[in-house]
Design an enzyme around this catalytic site. Structure first.
Site, PDB file in Angstrom:
ATOM      1  N   ARG A 185       0.816  -1.214   0.000  1.00 29.94           N
ATOM      2  CA  ARG A 185       0.000   0.000   0.000  1.00 29.94           C
ATOM      3  C   ARG A 185       0.848   1.263   0.000  1.00 29.94           C
ATOM      4  NH1 ARG A 185      -3.257  -1.218   5.304  1.00 29.94           N
ATOM      5  NH2 ARG A 185      -1.057  -1.528   5.812  1.00 29.94           N
ATOM      6  N   LYS A 213       3.589 -18.630   6.904  1.00 31.70           N
ATOM      7  CA  LYS A 213       3.003 -18.957   8.206  1.00 31.70           C
ATOM      8  C   LYS A 213       2.773 -17.654   8.946  1.00 31.70           C
ATOM      9  CE  LYS A 213       5.478 -19.982  11.753  1.00 31.70           C
ATOM     10  NZ  LYS A 213       6.258 -19.202  12.739  1.00 31.70           N
ATOM     11  N   ASP A 225       6.976 -23.677   5.031  1.00 29.64           N
ATOM     12  CA  ASP A 225       7.515 -23.958   6.352  1.00 29.64           C
ATOM     13  C   ASP A 225       9.031 -23.905   6.145  1.00 29.64           C
ATOM     14  OD1 ASP A 225       6.815 -25.774   9.231  1.00 29.64           O
ATOM     15  OD2 ASP A 225       8.850 -25.333   8.531  1.00 29.64           O
ATOM     16  N   HIS A 226       9.640 -22.802   6.539  1.00 26.75           N
ATOM     17  CA  HIS A 226      11.023 -22.607   6.113  1.00 26.75           C
ATOM     18  C   HIS A 226      11.978 -23.635   6.717  1.00 26.75           C
ATOM     19  CE1 HIS A 226      11.736 -20.344   9.902  1.00 26.75           C
ATOM     20  NE2 HIS A 226      12.996 -20.639   9.685  1.00 26.75           N
ATOM     21  N   LYS A 246      15.571 -25.925   5.067  1.00 23.59           N
ATOM     22  CA  LYS A 246      16.914 -26.099   5.631  1.00 23.59           C
ATOM     23  C   LYS A 246      17.533 -27.392   5.106  1.00 23.59           C
ATOM     24  CE  LYS A 246      15.900 -23.580   9.932  1.00 23.59           C
ATOM     25  NZ  LYS A 246      16.772 -22.419   9.747  1.00 23.59           N
ATOM     26  N   GLU A 277      16.316 -20.509  20.899  1.00 17.53           N
ATOM     27  CA  GLU A 277      16.854 -19.261  20.348  1.00 17.53           C
ATOM     28  C   GLU A 277      17.337 -18.372  21.481  1.00 17.53           C
ATOM     29  OE1 GLU A 277      14.518 -17.591  16.871  1.00 17.53           O
ATOM     30  OE2 GLU A 277      12.960 -18.668  17.970  1.00 17.53           O
ATOM     31  N   ASP A 302       3.997 -20.822  17.337  1.00 15.77           N
ATOM     32  CA  ASP A 302       5.036 -20.188  16.530  1.00 15.77           C
ATOM     33  C   ASP A 302       6.036 -21.188  15.964  1.00 15.77           C
ATOM     34  OD1 ASP A 302       7.914 -18.197  17.032  1.00 15.77           O
ATOM     35  OD2 ASP A 302       6.370 -17.833  15.531  1.00 15.77           O
ATOM     36  N   HIS A 330       7.030 -25.985  12.385  1.00 12.28           N
ATOM     37  CA  HIS A 330       8.417 -26.415  12.149  1.00 12.28           C
ATOM     38  C   HIS A 330       8.778 -27.724  12.844  1.00 12.28           C
ATOM     39  CE1 HIS A 330       8.635 -22.522  10.429  1.00 12.28           C
ATOM     40  NE2 HIS A 330       9.030 -21.849  11.483  1.00 12.28           N
ATOM     41  N   LYS A 369      12.442 -19.122  23.502  1.00  7.16           N
ATOM     42  CA  LYS A 369      13.072 -17.827  23.256  1.00  7.16           C
ATOM     43  C   LYS A 369      13.983 -17.525  24.450  1.00  7.16           C
ATOM     44  CE  LYS A 369      10.751 -16.383  19.508  1.00  7.16           C
ATOM     45  NZ  LYS A 369      11.430 -16.140  18.211  1.00  7.16           N
ATOM     46  N   LYS A 419      21.608 -20.615  20.781  1.00  7.63           N
ATOM     47  CA  LYS A 419      20.736 -20.912  19.636  1.00  7.63           C
ATOM     48  C   LYS A 419      21.135 -22.271  19.116  1.00  7.63           C
ATOM     49  CE  LYS A 419      18.965 -19.425  15.166  1.00  7.63           C
ATOM     50  NZ  LYS A 419      17.535 -19.590  15.432  1.00  7.63           N
TER      51      LYS A 419
HETATM   52  N1  LIG Z   1       9.447 -11.379   9.248  1.00  6.64           N
HETATM   53  C1  LIG Z   1       9.746 -12.652   9.441  1.00  6.64           C
HETATM   54  O1  LIG Z   1      10.858 -13.035   9.817  1.00  6.64           O
HETATM   55  C2  LIG Z   1       8.709 -13.696   9.203  1.00  6.64           C
HETATM   56  C3  LIG Z   1       7.447 -13.329   8.749  1.00  6.64           C
HETATM   57  N2  LIG Z   1       6.535 -14.317   8.509  1.00  6.64           N
HETATM   58  C4  LIG Z   1       5.198 -13.956   8.004  1.00  6.64           C
HETATM   59  O2  LIG Z   1       5.320 -13.183   6.822  1.00  6.64           O
HETATM   60  C5  LIG Z   1       4.279 -12.215   6.765  1.00  6.64           C
HETATM   61  C6  LIG Z   1       4.885 -10.816   6.655  1.00  6.64           C
HETATM   62  O3  LIG Z   1       5.670 -10.621   7.761  1.00  6.64           O
HETATM   63  P1  LIG Z   1       6.580  -9.308   7.896  1.00  6.64           P
HETATM   64  O4  LIG Z   1       7.221  -8.971   6.598  1.00  6.64           O
HETATM   65  O5  LIG Z   1       7.443  -9.527   9.072  1.00  6.64           O
HETATM   66  O6  LIG Z   1       5.468  -8.196   8.211  1.00  6.64           O
HETATM   67  P2  LIG Z   1       5.628  -6.617   8.058  1.00  6.64           P
HETATM   68  O7  LIG Z   1       4.609  -6.028   8.953  1.00  6.64           O
HETATM   69  O8  LIG Z   1       7.051  -6.203   8.166  1.00  6.64           O
HETATM   70  O9  LIG Z   1       5.169  -6.346   6.534  1.00  6.64           O
HETATM   71  C7  LIG Z   1       3.846  -6.521   6.167  1.00  6.64           C
HETATM   72  C8  LIG Z   1       3.754  -6.173   4.695  1.00  6.64           C
HETATM   73  O10 LIG Z   1       2.399  -6.271   4.291  1.00  6.64           O
HETATM   74  C9  LIG Z   1       1.968  -5.023   3.720  1.00  6.64           C
HETATM   75  N3  LIG Z   1       0.574  -4.864   4.101  1.00  6.64           N
HETATM   76  C10 LIG Z   1       0.077  -4.659   5.328  1.00  6.64           C
HETATM   77  N4  LIG Z   1      -1.262  -4.553   5.251  1.00  6.64           N
HETATM   78  C11 LIG Z   1      -1.587  -4.710   3.941  1.00  6.64           C
HETATM   79  C12 LIG Z   1      -2.811  -4.702   3.220  1.00  6.64           C
HETATM   80  N5  LIG Z   1      -3.973  -4.486   3.837  1.00  6.64           N
HETATM   81  N6  LIG Z   1      -2.782  -4.887   1.897  1.00  6.64           N
HETATM   82  C13 LIG Z   1      -1.613  -5.084   1.257  1.00  6.64           C
HETATM   83  N7  LIG Z   1      -0.411  -5.101   1.884  1.00  6.64           N
HETATM   84  C14 LIG Z   1      -0.430  -4.908   3.198  1.00  6.64           C
HETATM   85  C15 LIG Z   1       2.883  -3.985   4.332  1.00  6.64           C
HETATM   86  O11 LIG Z   1       3.050  -2.882   3.483  1.00  6.64           O
HETATM   87  P3  LIG Z   1       1.994  -1.645   3.417  1.00  6.64           P
HETATM   88  O12 LIG Z   1       1.646  -1.300   4.821  1.00  6.64           O
HETATM   89  O13 LIG Z   1       2.743  -0.605   2.670  1.00  6.64           O
HETATM   90  O14 LIG Z   1       0.847  -2.211   2.659  1.00  6.64           O
HETATM   91  C16 LIG Z   1       4.207  -4.753   4.385  1.00  6.64           C
HETATM   92  O15 LIG Z   1       4.818  -4.736   3.114  1.00  6.64           O
HETATM   93  C17 LIG Z   1       3.470 -12.417   8.036  1.00  6.64           C
HETATM   94  O16 LIG Z   1       2.414 -13.321   7.786  1.00  6.64           O
HETATM   95  C18 LIG Z   1       4.438 -13.090   8.980  1.00  6.64           C
HETATM   96  O17 LIG Z   1       3.767 -13.894   9.927  1.00  6.64           O
HETATM   97  C19 LIG Z   1       6.806 -15.657   8.706  1.00  6.64           C
HETATM   98  C20 LIG Z   1       8.038 -16.035   9.164  1.00  6.64           C
HETATM   99  C21 LIG Z   1       9.044 -15.104   9.490  1.00  6.64           C
HETATM  100  O1  LIG Z   2       9.127 -19.158  11.970  1.00 10.47           O
HETATM  101  C1  LIG Z   2       9.850 -18.715  12.855  1.00 10.47           C
HETATM  102  O2  LIG Z   2      11.140 -19.128  12.915  1.00 10.47           O
HETATM  103  C2  LIG Z   2      12.120 -18.297  13.569  1.00 10.47           C
HETATM  104  C3  LIG Z   2      13.353 -19.156  13.823  1.00 10.47           C
HETATM  105  O3  LIG Z   2      13.820 -19.581  12.554  1.00 10.47           O
HETATM  106  P1  LIG Z   2      15.312 -20.152  12.460  1.00 10.47           P
HETATM  107  O4  LIG Z   2      15.457 -20.547  11.015  1.00 10.47           O
HETATM  108  O5  LIG Z   2      16.214 -19.001  12.870  1.00 10.47           O
HETATM  109  O6  LIG Z   2      15.399 -21.307  13.421  1.00 10.47           O
HETATM  110  C4  LIG Z   2      11.603 -17.754  14.887  1.00 10.47           C
HETATM  111  O7  LIG Z   2      12.553 -16.800  15.410  1.00 10.47           O
HETATM  112  C5  LIG Z   2      10.283 -17.052  14.671  1.00 10.47           C
HETATM  113  O8  LIG Z   2       9.770 -16.646  15.942  1.00 10.47           O
HETATM  114  C6  LIG Z   2       9.293 -17.978  14.010  1.00 10.47           C
HETATM  115  O9  LIG Z   2       8.145 -17.244  13.640  1.00 10.47           O
END
Ligand SMILES: NC(=O)C1=CN([C@@H]2O[C@H](COP(=O)(O)OP(=O)(O)OC[C@H]3O[C@@H](n4cnc5c(N)ncnc54)[C@H](OP(=O)(O)O)[C@@H]3O)[C@@H](O)[C@H]2O)C=CC1
Ligand SMILES: O=C1O[C@H](COP(=O)(O)O)[C@@H](O)[C@H](O)[C@H]1O
Length: 487
Positions: free
Chosen positions: A50, A151, A180-181, A185, A219, A238, A243, A341, A346
């Protein structure tokens, strides 16, 4: 080998392209695959979110992310610019039918028809159905489309069903790839090779020889900036429901007929469906949950979870569960699963404890132990009993056969690298099928519901420790100890 071959040209459309996951994981992973020659030069990456950004502004963010997250030895400025030429951005709210869909459609129309399109949902799962609905309504989904769902797939069976039903309205299961990352691995994938490509291990991989299995993902970090997400999730949702259950499946599954995706996923599903449900009156004995309190990590003082959150909470940051896989192979073998956590270190690992045997020559002999180090210090170690080389009589001691598993010239590839390209390849072997998600929630919810009804205490543990002592009882009842208490 197929995995180093270049994939077909593709368009990767990322929803959530300004977020943490895209900048920290997705773009660096696709850059690395370009560096390794697996991404064709005419592939395209179209970010959407957005936030109103023009092309240059987004490219600047992307370049900064690559500079931050790509190790210096893999950061080649010219290649980075080549990669960035593949990237574009469309300001678009994926959930709003009136948003800027024409620009996205126009971008995609410049690609050859029939090109593979991967739609990566790096947004909150609650948005998936709306985004799919709009992609469908705008005629952007094709036979060659795949959607990749991040996820958490819900926070319960009900919410997972809502997400899966919502996406399933617009795409068949074969076009839905649930991430499921941990399956990305290499050291997790290696479990199948270790088990089935080594007759020595394959022959003893059952209750006849194995006393217990423990699976750990600990972790050092706390909840970092994700407290609002984490407090609705907790350690079990989580890390364990997804995982660690997937890792357990690879450890416990019967040999699949082939490495074709559904053969492997059918075998994993059989394990999930054989997990013994933990009844409400058993939860206090079979599980331990806890929250970290202030302590120190790497000699630095850290606050407790509630201090970080700034409010009261019943969310666990540690979970240890004793469970059983009710198949003939694993009769009476306890599986101990734990995650934390703010742990002392780790570590993600699998410990296979083999049975002690009463040897007529040497009396009671310690059971052998196989440790699969998922991360860090990736490798495999096997404890063996040998004769003490100094003493004259036969006195035994233990030595470790240690086989590090290394990637020539660099760190292990990030788990997202393989997964992102498998979605292009159309190979779902490392993605979660819907029935696996359902079976995992059914098992997990038997515990979550009992915890919600306070059928198990919430322990605490000092940040920087291995967790609450109460978790040791889960193992002690069977003569087992956590790995850190063995060495
Ligand atoms: N970050 C991580 O390490 C991990 C994340 N995930 C999953 O990945 C997903 C994203 O996580 P993360 O990147 O950390 O989240 P962030 O909050 O950092 O980013 C969310 C993204 O979604 C966009 N967004 C939010 N609301 C809307 C909307 N209504 N329409 C379109 N785009 C939208 C935001 O941009 P804008 O507001 O500009 O639209 C932004 O680009 C989540 O489901 C999270 O659970 C899973 C594992 C690990
Ligand atoms: O999905 C998730 O995994 C990370 C840990 O990933 P790892 O590859 O570093 O073991 C975890 O920190 C996070 O809370 C969870 O959402």
């Amino acid at each position: 080998m197929e995995s180093v071959q270049q994939v077909e040209p593709f368009d990767y459309i990322i929803f959530g392209a300004t977020g943490d996951l895209t900048m920290r994981k997705l773009l660096p992973a696709l850059y690395n695959k370009l560096r390794l020659g697996q991404v064709p030069a005419d592939a395209r990456i179209i970010g959407t979110a957005r936030t109103a950004l023009d092309h240059d502004a987004y490219i600047t963010r992307a370049r900064e992310a690559l500079q931050h997250f790509i190790p210096a030895k893999f950061f080649f400025p010219e290649l980075v610019e080549q990669f960035l030429k593949m990237v574009s951005y469309v300001t678009l709210d994926g959930t709003n039918a009136e948003s800027n869909w024409d620009e996205l459609a126009s971008e995609l129309s410049t690609s050859p028809s029939g090109r593979i399109r991967v739609f990566y949902f790096a947004t909150a799962p609650q948005l998936y159905e709306a985004i799919c609905s709009n992609l469908h309504a705008k005629g952007i989904l094709t036979e060659q489309s795949r959607v990749v769902l991040e996820k958490p797939i819900g926070t319960s069976l009900e919410t997972a069903n809502a997400i899966n039903e919502g996406v399933g309205k617009f795409l068949p299961e074969k076009q839905i790839y649930r991430i499921d990352h941990y399956l990305g691995k290499e050291t997790v994938q290696n479990v199948l090779a270790l088990r089935f490509a080594n007759p020595l291990l394959n022959a003893i991989w059952s209750a006849e020889h194995i006393k217990s299995v423990q699976i750990t993902a600990a972790e050092v970090v706390g909840v970092e900036g994700r407290a609002s997400y984490y407090d609705t999730s907790g350690a079990l949702r989580d890390m364990i429901q997804n995982h660690l259950l997937q890792v357990l499946c690879l450890v416990a599954m019967e040999q699949p007929e082939s490495l074709e995706a559904d053969c492997v996923r059918n075998a994993k599903l059989a394990v999930l469906q054989a997990l013994r449900p933990i009844k409400e009156d058993q939860v206090a004995n079979e599980t331990v949950r806890a929250q970290y309190i202030k302590g120190a990590v790497d000699d630095h003082a850290v606050p407790g979870y509630l201090e970080e959150l700034g409010q009261e909470s019943n969310t666990e940051t540690y979970a240890a569960i004793r469970t059983w896989v009710d198949t003939p192979r694993w009769k009476d073998v306890p599986f101990y699963i734990r995650t934390a956590k703010r742990s002392k270190r780790k570590v993600s690992e699998i410990v296979i404890q083999f049975r002690e045997t009463a040897q007529p020559l040497f009396g009671s002999v310690p059971g052998n132990r196989l440790v699969i180090r998922v991360q860090p210090n990736e490798g495999v170690e096997l404890n063996l009993n040998v004769k003490n080389p100094i003493l004259d009589e036969y006195t035994l001691e233990t030595v470790k056969l240690d086989a590090p598993i290394k990637v020539e010239g660099g760190p292990f590839p990030d788990s997202y690298e393989r997964l992102l390209l498998d979605a292009v390849r159309g190979n779902p072997i490392l993605f979660i099928r819907r029935d696996e998600v359902d079976a995992a929630w059914i098992w997990a919810e038997s515990i979550l519901n009992a915890w919600a009804d306070k059928k198990a205490p919430m322990h605490t543990y000092t940040a920087g420790s291995y967790g609450p002592d109460a978790s040791k009882a889960l193992l002690a009842e069977h003569g087992d100890r956590w790995h850190e208490d063995m060495v």
